[in-house]
Design a protein around this motif. Structure first.
Motif, short mmCIF file in Angstrom:
data_model
loop_
_atom_site.label_atom_id
_atom_site.label_comp_id
_atom_site.label_asym_id
_atom_site.label_seq_id
_atom_site.Cartn_x
_atom_site.Cartn_y
_atom_site.Cartn_z
N GLU A 85 0.63 -1.67 0.00
CA GLU A 85 0.04 -0.12 -0.42
C GLU A 85 0.71 1.01 0.10
N GLU A 86 0.10 2.90 0.11
CA GLU A 86 1.14 3.74 0.02
C GLU A 86 2.28 3.90 1.60
N ARG A 87 1.30 3.02 2.25
CA ARG A 87 2.81 3.55 3.31
C ARG A 87 3.23 2.24 4.41
N TYR A 88 2.38 0.58 3.93
CA TYR A 88 2.54 0.21 4.60
C TYR A 88 2.62 -0.84 3.31
#
Length: 143
Positions: A85-88
């Motif tokens: 995902e974007e941050r993880y």
């Protein structure tokens, strides 16, 4: 009939004797979380058949070995699932494995054992030697 003769446990058949129990007991099944597939053992006139229900496994996931008259069926499969995902990032690993061993009777033709995989069922055919096959009743003439 004597009560002891009614109890089949005193007179085990060839299937019970050789195939009824795994060669190595499943002592560690609950401790390790190994999922044992169901197994059917069928004695026919010409052969024995072992059917292993293993949905989700493919033909290449199995190993079948015969050593010192002990037939071992095993499988080990690794699955990886990765999501970004974007941050993880999340990774999950899954391992499926089992091993079952069966002591074969001396009355089988070990060199002619065959295996087939179809619709999640592994079928192993173990032919009987000629002397172990069921023969029709013979009428004996009285002289």
């Amino acid at each position: 009939m004597l009560p002891i003769l009614k109890n089949r446990a005193f007179f085990p058949g060839i299937v019970d004797e050789f195939f009824g129990r795994d060669f190595l007991p499943n002592l560690f099944e609950f401790q390790t979380g190994i999922n044992m597939p169901s197994v059917n053992i069928i004695e026919g006139k010409e052969d024995f058949r072992i059917e292993v229900a293993a949905p989700g496994l493919e033909k290449g996931d199995f190993r079948i070995n015969l050593e010192n008259n002990v037939l071992t069926i095993s499988s080990e499969k690794e699955e990886k699932n990765e999501e970004k995902e974007e941050r993880y990032m999340r990774r999950e690993f899954s391992y499926t494995s089992f091993r079952r061993s069966f002591s074969l009777p001396q009355t089988v033709e070990a060199e002619k054992i065959a295996a087939n995989h179809n619709n999640g069922v592994l079928t192993i055919t173990i032919p009987k030697r000629e002397e172990a096959k069921v023969k029709p009743a013979k009428q004996i003439e009285i002289m």
